[in-house]
Design an enzyme around this catalytic site. Structure first.
Site, short mmCIF file in Angstrom:
data_model
loop_
_atom_site.label_atom_id
_atom_site.label_comp_id
_atom_site.label_asym_id
_atom_site.label_seq_id
_atom_site.Cartn_x
_atom_site.Cartn_y
_atom_site.Cartn_z
N ASP A 279 17.72 5.74 6.58
CA ASP A 279 17.37 6.96 6.71
C ASP A 279 15.85 7.08 7.22
O ASP A 279 15.40 6.24 7.30
CB ASP A 279 17.82 8.06 5.48
CG ASP A 279 17.99 9.62 5.78
OD1 ASP A 279 18.65 10.09 5.28
OD2 ASP A 279 17.38 10.00 6.98
C1 GLC Z 1 17.00 13.26 7.76
C2 GLC Z 1 18.35 13.22 6.90
C3 GLC Z 1 19.43 12.39 7.73
C4 GLC Z 1 19.25 12.79 9.15
C5 GLC Z 1 17.97 12.06 9.54
C6 GLC Z 1 17.70 12.13 10.91
O1 GLC Z 1 15.95 12.91 6.73
O2 GLC Z 1 18.16 12.77 5.52
O3 GLC Z 1 20.69 13.00 7.12
O4 GLC Z 1 20.53 12.33 9.60
O5 GLC Z 1 16.98 12.30 8.80
O6 GLC Z 1 17.62 13.28 11.20
#
Ligand code: GLC
Length: 727
Positions: A279
């Site tokens: 993430d």
């Molecule tokens: C965010 C979220 C995740 C998302 C990623 C990219 O922090 O936790 O769900 O897909 O970053 O945007």
């Protein structure tokens, strides 16, 4: 002559084109890998955001153009549109090996056509429509140069304080597994000869954060992890999902970004062959967690555990080369991840044509089409939950004078909810717009009455006055779009601001008031629950919100949705959920005894999982239950005894009476939405696979055996039939 041509064609087919395309992806990936330098390999493990949008804290600005041309970035997120992705891809085509980029995006509930938030879709219990929604979302994303979407979010959630419940499948793992299958199949279905990579997230148990505070610590038993949080992820693998995203949280002291136990289950138990992306910044955050000594160790731990791509922490680009040089990791570890990424890019056809997804013509034809909006309307109607309908106030007949009151009566942006890709161009139909379109000759007043938040009651009088004059009032209340979602945990779940006070004043002057509650999570609204004549829970319904609400209010659609999460009565009850254990002294209503009651508040929730009303009524007759070595079969005769065509959600729950570990008092193990025209009947058969009754016991998986009780319920509390079974 003809024969000669045929022989030539067959020769070509098998010596070039055909042979080329049938050469395994692996062989092709190996041949590319052999050409790559270590820097180019590390570049493939690096994902960065486009400058156009950030969904997390930007750590490094840098010049991405140069980095792309140097092959230092393997995939990007938040680049939208055929023109932008084509331009960025053209930069990658200037790199030495011309390895194409992957473009990822958070298409959580639609791309340009916005669908109801996933929690609302879960309320529909309609997996066929959920699949259709995923297909349309994929079609629009594919038309915009996107080939990787960070969805489905599969975090089963028991705590409505956690703002991300809006993105998820609710509190039940069985429903979540059904949704996982449907969304993966919908997203990854080939369209126009193209297909998407879907992404199961957030792996894992992210929603179990202590206090419901986002990103917070998760400390759960192995049994809870295996029986509650992991099943939908396993279902996604079974459905053929291409990728996973790890979660920010730790589980029992080890962050998911380097949790070998999790990836051992994923790769070795479930035999997952796809890629895992971190993430946003989560690898680097392992230092903040207090797990990694420094970012270099974080890089080593994450890659060794099985996280292939580093999203926006730069630990891989900063330290992998050094780790190779000081022999802390072997280059084969990098090769393993790079090869998986190359195989995905080959499978998407990006090496054959890097621009095949950037199609401005299709972008115009496939996006926001009438067909797409029709799917959005259908999903939205099926997501609205009827919570109360005193004296059958609903559905309304034609009226001449309507007052729409409340801060959510005419707010297009709020109808879309959070995690909207093109949020700066809200086009959602509001309740006011839909009512005016439906009744062009009626008098339609709109008075906000109060803001969503704040203590300004200066508009109360105008609202009360409008309510007095109208035949009927539509009261639109709830959360603003940014009160649920990531980093949006709430410590109080009551309606924000003065909204509930406004409602009380309106009910006093007009008994024909329909209350529509909108938001991204279960909320607490005890006064409204008691005083309102009729309540519809409308979540955030997206592009067709207003049209779906008016269709339900005026009876074009009999509400069929049921709650996918328990609604607490008091904050002190949280976490409160239906699939709880019995304990040795369960709460009972007998005062003065030693039971699990609270001494100062009610222990029963406001609304239970699976609850929802219809305008019509259903009767269950001739229920029969049998089983063999593979499944339980339930048959019944279902009759629509009411005055409206409608849909009944038949729900089957099971309880394992005793065993190696205790089991929840009820677990959903079968459901089906059944549409029946009024005054008609149908013989219904539902099957529960015994494999769905397997559970993780003390330290291993156990199959279904022993004494069970089977319940058929109109919801998780209202049982209309039960029987004991010996399996
Ligand atoms: C965010 C979220 C995740 C998302 C990623 C990219 O922090 O936790 O769900 O897909 O970053 O945007």
């Amino acid at each position: 002559m003809k024969k000669l041509f045929l022989y030539w064609f067959l020769f070509f087919l098998f010596s070039n084109g055909y042979a080329q395309t049938t050469r395994s992806l692996e062989q092709r990936a190996d041949s590319i890998l052999r050409l790559m330098t270590l820097d180019e390999k590390i570049g493939q493990l690096n994902m960065e955001t486009g400058n156009w949008d950030a969904t997390g804290p930007i750590l490094k600005s840098g010049d991405k153009i140069i980095a792309i041309k140097n092959g230092e970035i393997g995939s990007m997120l938040n680049v939208k549109g055929a023109k932008n992705t084509r331009y960025i891809q053209s930069l990658a085509m200037q790199s030495r090996l011309k390895i194409p980029l992957l473009f990822g995006l958070d298409v959580i509930h639609g791309y340009k056509t916005v669908f109801p938030i996933p929690l609302a879709q879960a309320a529909s219990f309609d997996t066929a429509t959920i699949r259709k929604v995923a297909e349309v979302a994929a079609k629009e994303a594919l038309a915009s140069g996107i080939h990787w979407i960070f969805s489905p979010m599969l975090d089963v959630a028991h705590d409505p304080r956690w703002g991300r419940v809006m993105e998820g499948p609710g509190e039940d793992p069985f429903l979540a597994c059904a949704i996982a299958k449907s969304m993966v199949e919908g997203y990854q279905k080939p369209q126009h000869g193209l297909h998407l990579m879907a992404c199961a997230k957030h792996f894992a148990a992210y929603s179990a954060a202590i206090g419901g505070r986002d990103y917070n610590t998760v400390d759960i038993s192995e049994q809870t992890l295996q029986n509650l949080y992991l099943p939908p992820f396993k279902a996604a693998v079974k459905a053929g999902i291409s990728s996973f995203m790890c979660s920010f949280n730790e589980i029992n002291g080890v962050p998911s970004s380097a949790n070998r136990k999790l990836y051992d289950i994923l790769y070795n138990d479930w035999h997952f062959k796809g890629i895992v992306v971190s993430d946003w910044g989560s690898i680097g955050e392992m230092v903040t967690h207090g797990y990694s000594k420094d970012r270099q160790q974080a890089a080593q731990q994450a890659l060794s555990a099985g996280v292939d791509i580093d999203m926006e922490s730069y630990c891989y680009t900063d330290f992998l080369k050094k780790l190779i040089q000081n022999k802390s990791i072997d280059e084969s570890l990098i090769d393993h991840s790079v090869k998986k990424i190359l195989m995905q890019k080959l499978a998407l056809g990006l090496f054959d044509d890097p621009y095949r997804y950037c199609n401005e013509k299709r972008e115009k034809e496939d996006i926001l089409s009438p067909e797409n909006k029709a799917v959005a309307l259908n999903m939205a109607r099926k997501s609205i939950v009827l919570l109360k309908n005193t004296n059958n106030l609903l559905p309304l007949k034609t009226v001449r004078h309507i007052a729409i009151i409340g801060p959510l009566g005419n707010s297009s942006r709020d109808m879309d909810g959070n995690w909207v890709v093109l949020s700066n161009q809200p086009i959602a139909v509001t309740l006011l717009e839909a009512v005016k379109k439906r009744f062009p000759d009626a008098t339609v007043d709109y008075v906000k009455g109060c803001e969503i938040q704040g203590s300004d009651r200066s508009n109360f009088e105008a609202a009360i006055s409008a309510a007095k004059k109208a035949d009927v009032v539509l009261l639109a209340l709830g959360e603003s779009w940014d009160m649920s979602g990531e980093a949006k945990s709430r410590g109080k779940l009551t309606l924000p601001g003065l909204q509930e006070e406004l409602a009380t004043e309106i009910y006093k002057v007009n008994p024909h008031t329909i209350t529509l509650l909108m938001g991204g999570r279960p909320m607490i609204f005890n006064k409204i629950a008691k005083q309102a004549p009729a309540i519809l829970y409308c979540w955030w319904l997206g592009t067709e919100a207003g049209n779906a609400m008016t269709d339900v209010i005026w009876g074009n659609y009999d509400p069929s949705a049921r709650l996918p999460m328990t609604f607490p009565k008091e904050m002190g009850q949280i976490p409160v959920f239906y699939n709880h254990k019995n304990s040795g002294r369960p709460p009972v209503d007998v005062k003065g005894n030693y039971s699990g009651r609270y001494i100062d508040i009610d222990y029963k929730p406001r609304y239970v999982f699976g609850y929802g009303l219809s305008y019509t009524a259903f009767r269950y007759d001739n229920i029969k239950v049998s089983h063999d070595k593979d499944s339980i079969t339930v048959t019944m005769e279902l009759t629509n005894t009411g005055n409206y065509d409608g849909t009944e959600l038949v729900q089957i729950y099971l309880h394992k009476k005793w065993g190696e570990i205790t089991s929840p008092v009820k677990e959903l193990k079968g459901f089906q939405q059944i549409f029946l025209k009024k005054e008609t009947s149908r013989l219904i058969t539902l099957k529960v696979a015994l494999s769905d009754l397997s559970y993780y016991g003390v330290n291993s998986w156990r199959s279904a055996s022993g004494d069970y009780t089977l319940f058929i319920g109109k919801n998780s509390d209202d049982t209309i039939y039960q029987t004991d079974l010996q399996l």
